[in-house]
Design an enzyme around this catalytic site. Sequence first.
Site, PDB file in Angstrom:
ATOM      1  N   THR A  11       0.886  -1.069   0.120  1.00 58.02           N
ATOM      2  CA  THR A  11       0.112   0.024  -0.133  1.00 58.02           C
ATOM      3  C   THR A  11       0.789   0.876  -0.220  1.00 58.02           C
ATOM      4  O   THR A  11       0.571   2.574  -0.974  1.00 58.02           O
ATOM      5  CB  THR A  11      -1.041   0.248   0.918  1.00 58.02           C
ATOM      6  OG1 THR A  11      -1.723  -0.921   1.347  1.00 58.02           O
ATOM      7  CG2 THR A  11      -1.988   0.862   1.501  1.00 58.02           C
ATOM      8  N   LYS A  98       6.212   1.982  12.296  1.00 59.94           N
ATOM      9  CA  LYS A  98       6.343   3.060  13.420  1.00 59.94           C
ATOM     10  C   LYS A  98       6.294   1.450  14.672  1.00 59.94           C
ATOM     11  O   LYS A  98       6.967   2.005  15.429  1.00 59.94           O
ATOM     12  CB  LYS A  98       4.722   3.057  14.501  1.00 59.94           C
ATOM     13  CG  LYS A  98       3.711   1.993  13.927  1.00 59.94           C
ATOM     14  CD  LYS A  98       2.741   2.863  12.747  1.00 59.94           C
ATOM     15  CE  LYS A  98       1.801   1.569  12.363  1.00 59.94           C
ATOM     16  NZ  LYS A  98       1.132   2.050  11.516  1.00 59.94           N
ATOM     17  N   GLU A 122       8.445  10.987   9.649  1.00 60.94           N
ATOM     18  CA  GLU A 122       7.376  11.913   9.565  1.00 60.94           C
ATOM     19  C   GLU A 122       5.903  10.311   9.642  1.00 60.94           C
ATOM     20  O   GLU A 122       4.807  11.163  10.636  1.00 60.94           O
ATOM     21  CB  GLU A 122       7.037  12.604   8.405  1.00 60.94           C
ATOM     22  CG  GLU A 122       5.941  13.926   8.534  1.00 60.94           C
ATOM     23  CD  GLU A 122       5.949  14.300  10.485  1.00 60.94           C
ATOM     24  OE1 GLU A 122       6.518  15.225  10.274  1.00 60.94           O
ATOM     25  OE2 GLU A 122       4.610  14.006  11.078  1.00 60.94           O
ATOM     26  N   VAL A 125       3.581   8.429  12.801  1.00 66.87           N
ATOM     27  CA  VAL A 125       2.645   8.605  13.896  1.00 66.87           C
ATOM     28  C   VAL A 125       1.536   9.831  12.334  1.00 66.87           C
ATOM     29  O   VAL A 125       1.793  10.435  11.446  1.00 66.87           O
ATOM     30  CB  VAL A 125       3.123   9.413  14.432  1.00 66.87           C
ATOM     31  CG1 VAL A 125       1.650  10.056  15.945  1.00 66.87           C
ATOM     32  CG2 VAL A 125       3.971   8.501  15.698  1.00 66.87           C
ATOM     33  N   GLY A 127      -0.426   9.010   9.737  1.00 62.44           N
ATOM     34  CA  GLY A 127      -0.171   8.569   8.863  1.00 62.44           C
ATOM     35  C   GLY A 127       0.438  10.232   7.957  1.00 62.44           C
ATOM     36  O   GLY A 127       1.364  10.623   7.584  1.00 62.44           O
ATOM     37  N   GLY A 180      -7.477  -0.962   2.961  1.00 60.95           N
ATOM     38  CA  GLY A 180      -5.991  -0.072   2.724  1.00 60.95           C
ATOM     39  C   GLY A 180      -5.227   0.204   4.502  1.00 60.95           C
ATOM     40  O   GLY A 180      -3.941   0.969   3.974  1.00 60.95           O
ATOM     41  N   GLU A 183      -3.541  -2.915  10.266  1.00 60.99           N
ATOM     42  CA  GLU A 183      -2.246  -3.494   9.388  1.00 60.99           C
ATOM     43  C   GLU A 183      -2.335  -5.141   9.158  1.00 60.99           C
ATOM     44  O   GLU A 183      -2.917  -5.564   9.481  1.00 60.99           O
ATOM     45  CB  GLU A 183      -0.992  -3.830  10.985  1.00 60.99           C
ATOM     46  CG  GLU A 183      -1.023  -2.676  12.137  1.00 60.99           C
ATOM     47  CD  GLU A 183      -0.085  -1.182  10.860  1.00 60.99           C
ATOM     48  OE1 GLU A 183       1.053  -2.084  10.779  1.00 60.99           O
ATOM     49  OE2 GLU A 183      -0.265  -0.453  10.499  1.00 60.99           O
ATOM     50  N   LYS A 198       2.911   4.992  18.750  1.00 58.23           N
ATOM     51  CA  LYS A 198       2.835   6.143  17.990  1.00 58.23           C
ATOM     52  C   LYS A 198       2.688   6.677  19.400  1.00 58.23           C
ATOM     53  O   LYS A 198       3.342   7.844  19.430  1.00 58.23           O
ATOM     54  CB  LYS A 198       1.518   6.233  17.478  1.00 58.23           C
ATOM     55  CG  LYS A 198       1.791   5.475  15.957  1.00 58.23           C
ATOM     56  CD  LYS A 198       0.585   5.508  15.241  1.00 58.23           C
ATOM     57  CE  LYS A 198      -0.568   5.105  13.740  1.00 58.23           C
ATOM     58  NZ  LYS A 198      -1.308   4.565  13.357  1.00 58.23           N
ATOM     59  N   GLY A 294      -2.988   5.287   4.784  1.00 63.54           N
ATOM     60  CA  GLY A 294      -4.053   5.106   3.446  1.00 63.54           C
ATOM     61  C   GLY A 294      -2.591   5.547   2.699  1.00 63.54           C
ATOM     62  O   GLY A 294      -1.968   5.565   3.352  1.00 63.54           O
TER      63      GLY A 294
HETATM   64  P1  NDP Z   1       1.408  -3.935   3.502  1.00 58.55           P
HETATM   65  O1  NDP Z   1       1.932  -5.526   3.389  1.00 58.55           O
HETATM   66  O2  NDP Z   1       0.500  -3.560   1.956  1.00 58.55           O
HETATM   67  O3  NDP Z   1       3.238  -4.237   2.582  1.00 58.55           O
HETATM   68  C1  NDP Z   1       4.100  -4.532   2.579  1.00 58.55           C
HETATM   69  C2  NDP Z   1       5.207  -4.889   1.486  1.00 58.55           C
HETATM   70  O4  NDP Z   1       6.213  -5.170   1.696  1.00 58.55           O
HETATM   71  C3  NDP Z   1       4.271  -5.974   0.551  1.00 58.55           C
HETATM   72  O5  NDP Z   1       4.724  -6.333  -0.533  1.00 58.55           O
HETATM   73  C4  NDP Z   1       5.451  -6.737   1.566  1.00 58.55           C
HETATM   74  O6  NDP Z   1       5.451  -8.424   0.747  1.00 58.55           O
HETATM   75  C5  NDP Z   1       6.362  -6.353   1.333  1.00 58.55           C
HETATM   76  N1  NDP Z   1       7.620  -6.903   2.405  1.00 58.55           N
HETATM   77  C6  NDP Z   1       7.797  -7.880   3.703  1.00 58.55           C
HETATM   78  N2  NDP Z   1       8.689  -8.790   4.077  1.00 58.55           N
HETATM   79  C7  NDP Z   1       9.606  -8.275   3.299  1.00 58.55           C
HETATM   80  C8  NDP Z   1      10.422  -8.715   2.926  1.00 58.55           C
HETATM   81  N3  NDP Z   1      11.377  -9.175   3.954  1.00 58.55           N
HETATM   82  N4  NDP Z   1      11.134  -8.276   1.588  1.00 58.55           N
HETATM   83  C9  NDP Z   1      11.107  -7.254   0.798  1.00 58.55           C
HETATM   84  N5  NDP Z   1       9.263  -7.235   0.774  1.00 58.55           N
HETATM   85  C10 NDP Z   1       8.997  -7.788   1.928  1.00 58.55           C
HETATM   86  O7  NDP Z   1       2.131  -2.877   4.103  1.00 58.55           O
HETATM   87  P2  NDP Z   1       1.485  -1.660   4.129  1.00 58.55           P
HETATM   88  O8  NDP Z   1       2.363  -0.733   2.882  1.00 58.55           O
HETATM   89  O9  NDP Z   1       0.215  -1.065   4.621  1.00 58.55           O
HETATM   90  O10 NDP Z   1       2.134  -0.970   5.897  1.00 58.55           O
HETATM   91  C11 NDP Z   1       4.165  -0.911   5.795  1.00 58.55           C
HETATM   92  C12 NDP Z   1       4.711   0.404   7.010  1.00 58.55           C
HETATM   93  O11 NDP Z   1       3.873   1.131   6.627  1.00 58.55           O
HETATM   94  C13 NDP Z   1       3.758  -0.714   8.092  1.00 58.55           C
HETATM   95  O12 NDP Z   1       4.974  -0.810   8.690  1.00 58.55           O
HETATM   96  C14 NDP Z   1       2.478   0.060   7.965  1.00 58.55           C
HETATM   97  O13 NDP Z   1       2.750   0.376   9.703  1.00 58.55           O
HETATM   98  C15 NDP Z   1       2.984   1.396   7.524  1.00 58.55           C
HETATM   99  N6  NDP Z   1       1.635   2.166   8.158  1.00 58.55           N
HETATM  100  C16 NDP Z   1       1.077   1.887   7.081  1.00 58.55           C
HETATM  101  C17 NDP Z   1       0.067   2.474   6.547  1.00 58.55           C
HETATM  102  C18 NDP Z   1      -1.734   2.256   5.545  1.00 58.55           C
HETATM  103  O14 NDP Z   1      -2.161   3.067   5.618  1.00 58.55           O
HETATM  104  N7  NDP Z   1      -1.045   0.901   5.440  1.00 58.55           N
HETATM  105  C19 NDP Z   1       0.102   4.052   7.324  1.00 58.55           C
HETATM  106  C20 NDP Z   1       1.176   4.318   8.532  1.00 58.55           C
HETATM  107  C21 NDP Z   1       2.076   3.785   8.613  1.00 58.55           C
HETATM  108  P3  NDP Z   1       4.292  -9.911   0.537  1.00 58.55           P
HETATM  109  O15 NDP Z   1       2.586  -8.774   0.689  1.00 58.55           O
HETATM  110  O16 NDP Z   1       4.198 -10.041   0.098  1.00 58.55           O
HETATM  111  O17 NDP Z   1       4.380  -9.637   2.782  1.00 58.55           O
HETATM  112  N1  HSE Z   2      -2.846   1.015  10.498  1.00 57.20           N
HETATM  113  C1  HSE Z   2      -2.681   2.214  10.788  1.00 57.20           C
HETATM  114  C2  HSE Z   2      -3.893   2.570  11.400  1.00 57.20           C
HETATM  115  C3  HSE Z   2      -1.711   2.689   9.871  1.00 57.20           C
HETATM  116  O1  HSE Z   2      -5.350   2.224  11.358  1.00 57.20           O
HETATM  117  O2  HSE Z   2      -3.577   3.920  11.733  1.00 57.20           O
HETATM  118  C4  HSE Z   2      -1.558   3.804   9.979  1.00 57.20           C
HETATM  119  O3  HSE Z   2       0.218   4.109  11.305  1.00 57.20           O
END
Ligand code: NDP
Ligand code: HSE
Length: 398
Positions: A11, A98, A122, A125, A127, A180, A183, A198, A294
């Site tokens: 995402t 985080k 940034e 916490v 988003g 999306g 977690e 956070k 998001g």
């Molecule tokens: P996703 O699960 O959508 O994306 C993570 C990606 O990383 C997936 O494609 C996953 O592949 C890949 N991945 C996991 N482990 C590895 C590895 N060892 N090597 C290479 N690629 C890897 O997560 P998000 O994008 O939602 O979140 C990412 C981070 O951002 C998290 O720490 C989350 O807490 C944080 N975050 C998310 C927000 C949100 O709105 N979604 C907002 C703020 C923070 P696969 O799916 O095959 O495991």
């Molecule tokens: N899962 C987290 C939330 C993503 O819903 O706030 C943003 O940190």
Amino acid sequence: MVKVAIMGYGTVGSGVYEIIKENSFEKEALNPIGVKYILDIRDFPDHPEKELFTKDFDDILGDDEVYCVVEAMGGLHPAYEFTKSLLEKGKNVVTSNKELVATYGPELLAIAKEKNVNYLFEASVGGGIPIIKPMCSSLMSNKIEKIIGILNGTTNFILTEMITKNKDFDDALADAQQKGYAERNPAADVEGHDACRKLAILSSLAWGNYVDYKDIVTEGITEITLDDVKYAEKFGYVIKLIGYAEKKDKVFARVSPMLVSKSYPLSGVDDVFNAIVVKGNYLGTSMFYGRGAGKFPTASAIVADVIESVRHLNANKAYLEWKPSEEGYMLDIADSVSSYFVRCDAKKEQIEELFGKVSFADGIKDGELAFITPKMTEGEFTQKIGDLAKSFIRVLEA
Ligand code: NDP
Ligand code: HSE
């Protein structure tokens, strides 16, 4: 052109790629920015730039042209090992993770400082809400007294759906996942752990000493029912998952559902929106508001950090540093003060004998009594209420 790599193409990572693809930020960063690698364990055979993808972390670590790396994989391992190696190698790292910042922040920040590079977070916490940088710069003239935040988009979305659409908890969670917001393991959202991490990051920034998230009393929203929501409404409140931290002699931090008065600004923060109220000794109260989760809101905060690191080529911004905290730094929950919304099967006289004059509500569930106590320490409340309460929720006194 300054080259960056993205680790994790989910995402958030895909949002970072799309923003940088659309705009190289030459004016903002004083140099154009371009993506050189994307690391992911999945295959993306139909991606228009499939040649950017690698499964080998060493491609990024070993390439001297890579100046800044975005970590958007999530989880502790291998994110910790990768981040540490990158910082030790003298590369800047920007993250939305985080869990990693709250767990290994002091060590990773120290390495960044030693190596004269940046570890920026940034997006970890709130988003897309700018809050980390304001805490580290714009608010520096103030002593921070209090932080009160809606810090998790998923739970705020679920509560909003329950309150405004009478939606059932599981359906609302499924929607949040589909959008999306949640977690990978949504227990981190609904049990409050994400908001706790956070709050630990914000408290560490506000007061300079590392607040270990394990020392923060944390309750989620899984026990909240539609009846609680109706009682809250009767008393003129809404229910929100609140991260609350303050510093008097000691630092106190807690994540829990709270009754929030409808006249208080946080009560109107709905859907995936987050808001953080910060009280400073000179500024008074200010509120930071925006989308808390998001793809693009989060990626927007990450790209801003990437730009920041490129603007200060080969320099550590040095505004982030956490000292260790000593034994006794945190206030015990028993000494924290609140008033409490209680549901029980007792008689009014019995309650008034225990708590004096309280406001009651009934008519939601037959035979059940609900009331709000005066303010008292949690220790005193627990001792008075004994096993009379079927449930209780703290009331926010802002
Ligand atoms: P996703 O699960 O959508 O994306 C993570 C990606 O990383 C997936 O494609 C996953 O592949 C890949 N991945 C996991 N482990 C590895 C590895 N060892 N090597 C290479 N690629 C890897 O997560 P998000 O994008 O939602 O979140 C990412 C981070 O951002 C998290 O720490 C989350 O807490 C944080 N975050 C998310 C927000 C949100 O709105 N979604 C907002 C703020 C923070 P696969 O799916 O095959 O495991
Ligand atoms: N899962 C987290 C939330 C993503 O819903 O706030 C943003 O940190």
